[in-house]
Enzyme design. Structure first.
Site, PDB file in Angstrom:
ATOM      1  N   THR A 252       0.825  -1.218   0.000  1.00 26.97           N
ATOM      2  CA  THR A 252       0.000   0.000   0.000  1.00 26.97           C
ATOM      3  C   THR A 252       0.854   1.261   0.000  1.00 26.97           C
ATOM      4  OG1 THR A 252      -1.710  -1.139   1.266  1.00 26.97           O
ATOM      5  CG2 THR A 252      -1.838   1.222   1.260  1.00 26.97           C
TER       6      THR A 252
ATOM      7  N   GLY B 271      -0.401  -2.290   5.709  1.00 25.59           N
ATOM      8  CA  GLY B 271      -0.071  -3.591   6.306  1.00 25.59           C
ATOM      9  C   GLY B 271      -1.184  -4.582   6.074  1.00 25.59           C
TER      10      GLY B 271
ATOM     11  N   GLY C 189      -4.402  -5.924   5.903  1.00 26.08           N
ATOM     12  CA  GLY C 189      -5.735  -5.339   5.872  1.00 26.08           C
ATOM     13  C   GLY C 189      -6.752  -6.083   6.706  1.00 26.08           C
TER      14      GLY C 189
HETATM   15  N1  GLY Z   1      -3.280  -2.800   3.499  1.00 20.48           N
HETATM   16  C1  GLY Z   1      -3.581  -3.199   2.186  1.00 20.48           C
HETATM   17  C2  GLY Z   1      -4.449  -4.356   2.083  1.00 20.48           C
HETATM   18  O1  GLY Z   1      -4.503  -5.175   2.993  1.00 20.48           O
HETATM   19  O2  GLY Z   1      -5.091  -4.499   1.073  1.00 20.48           O
END
Ligand code: GLY
Length: 290
Positions: free
Chosen positions: A159, A211, A213
Site C-alpha cells: 500500500t 499492512g 488489511g
Molecule cells: N493494506 C492493504 C491491504 O490489505 O489491502
C-alpha cells in the site's frame, strides 16, 4: 497561518532491506513528499497535496499501488483507494477497480462528482467511463518479473499513502493499494475503508495505515489513532499506541503515518520496514527512513 506538513509512506511489509525494490521505493517516497510539499508551499490544499504525492507513489513500479500492484490469483490487478478531507469529513473511495492508472484520483472524483462515498467493481469502472476518466491497459499496471522488484513473498499488503496539513490548517489523507499478493478475486482490504485504511478530521488528525488489511479493519485502526489524539496523545504516541493495540488485540502487523491538528508528525510500524518521507514547515527539509 498554520505550519504546512506532509508525510508519505511506500508500504509496511516484508521488505528485503538493501534490495533494489526498497531503494526505488524510498526514492519515490522522497519525490512524493517533495512534490506534495511544493503544492502546500504554493498555497495548495491538503487534498491536492496528498493526491499529487500519491500519484508519484502509484507510478512507482516498486510499490503496490497503481503500476506495480500485486496480482490476484487470476493474474488480474484489482485496486482500492480512499481520499478524505479533514475539513468537511467528505470522502471518496473505490475498490476492485481495473485499468485505472491513478486510482486515488478516481476516488476523489467519487467524492466530488457523486452523491455517494464508495463505488466498487463494475460500478466504479462504469463511473470512470461515464466521466471520461483516463483508462489504461492491464499491461501498463503489471511490472515484468525481469524488473526485479519482487521481494520474497510475505503475508502483508504494502500500500501507499500520504497525509498533509495545509497553510489553512486543513488535514487530508489518501491511501491507494493493489491489495495483497495472490489475493482472492474480489478481496478488499482495509485501504478503501474509511477509518481503517485512512481517516482525516481537522479536529484530531489525518492518518494513513498500511499492512495486513484483514487485521487493520478489525480494529478500525486509523480512526483509533484520531480517537487517541482526541484523548490528548501526540500523533507519534497515538500511532505507537494504536499499533500496540493491533498487536495485542488481533496479532496484526502494520505501519501508520499521521499529522495531528497541531501539525505534529507520527510515524510507526511493527513490520520489518516501511519506507517513508516527510517535510514539515514552509522551508522544511526532507526527512526520510524505512
Ligand atoms: N493494506 C492493504 C491491504 O490489505 O489491502
Amino acid at each position: 497561518m498554520n505550519n504546512i506538513a506532509i508525510v508519505v509512506h511506500g508500504g509496511a511489509g516484508a521488505w528485503e532491506l538493501g534490495s533494489k525494490r526498497i531503494r526505488v521505493g524510498r526514492a519515490a517516497c522522497d519525490a512524493a513528499a517533495l512534490a506534495g510539499h511544493a503544492v502546500l508551499k504554493a498555497g495548495g490544499s491538503a487534498l491536492d497535496a496528498v493526491e499529487t504525492a500519491v500519484h508519484i507513489l502509484e507510478d512507482c513500479p516498486a510499490l503496490d499501488a497503481g503500476r506495480g500492484s500485486y496480482l490476484n490469483k487470476l493474474g488480474q490487478v484489482e485496486m482500492d483507494a480512499l481520499i478524505m478531507d479533514g475539513r468537511t469529513l467528505n470522502l471518496g473511495a473505490v475498490a476492485s477497480i481495473q485499468r485505472v492508472r491513478y486510482p486515488i484520483s478516481l476516488a476523489r472524483r467519487v467524492m466530488t462528482d457523486t452523491e455517494h462515498t464508495f463505488l466498487v467493481g463494475p460500478g466504479a469502472d462504469a463511473f470512470a467511463d461515464q466521466i471520461g476518466f483516463p483508462r489504461c491497459t492491464i499491461e501498463e499496471l503489471i511490472v515484468s518479473s525481469d524488473d526485479d522488484y519482487e521481494d520474497a513473498p510475505g503475508p502483508l499488503g504494502d500500500t501507499v499513502g500520504a497525509v498533509a496539513m495545509d497553510a489553512e490548517g486543513n488535514l487530508a489523507s489518501a491511501t491507494s493499494t493493489g491489495g495483497t499478493r495472490n489475493k482472492m478475486p474480489g478481496r478488499v482490504g482495509d485501504s478503501p475503508l474509511v477509518g481503517s485504511g485512512g481517516y482525516a478530521d481537522n479536529w484530531t488528525a489525518a492518518v494513513g495505515a498500511t499492512g495486513q488489511g484483514e487485521s487493520i479493519m478489525k480494529v478500525v485502526l486509523s480512526k483509533r489513532v484520531c480517537d487517541l489524539v482526541s484523548d490528548g496523545l501526540s500523533a507519534q504516541a497515538a500511532c505507537e499506541a494504536a499499533i500496540r493495540l493491533l498487536e495485542e488485540r488481533v496479532g496484526g502487523e502494520c505501519g501508520l503515518i499521521a499529522i495531528d491538528s497541531q501539525g505534529n508528525v507520527g510515524i510507526a510500524r511493527n513490520t520489518r520496514a516501511m519506507p517513508y518521507a516527510f517535510v514539515v514547515g514552509m522551508d522544511g527539509k526532507l526527512k526520510n527512513g524505512q
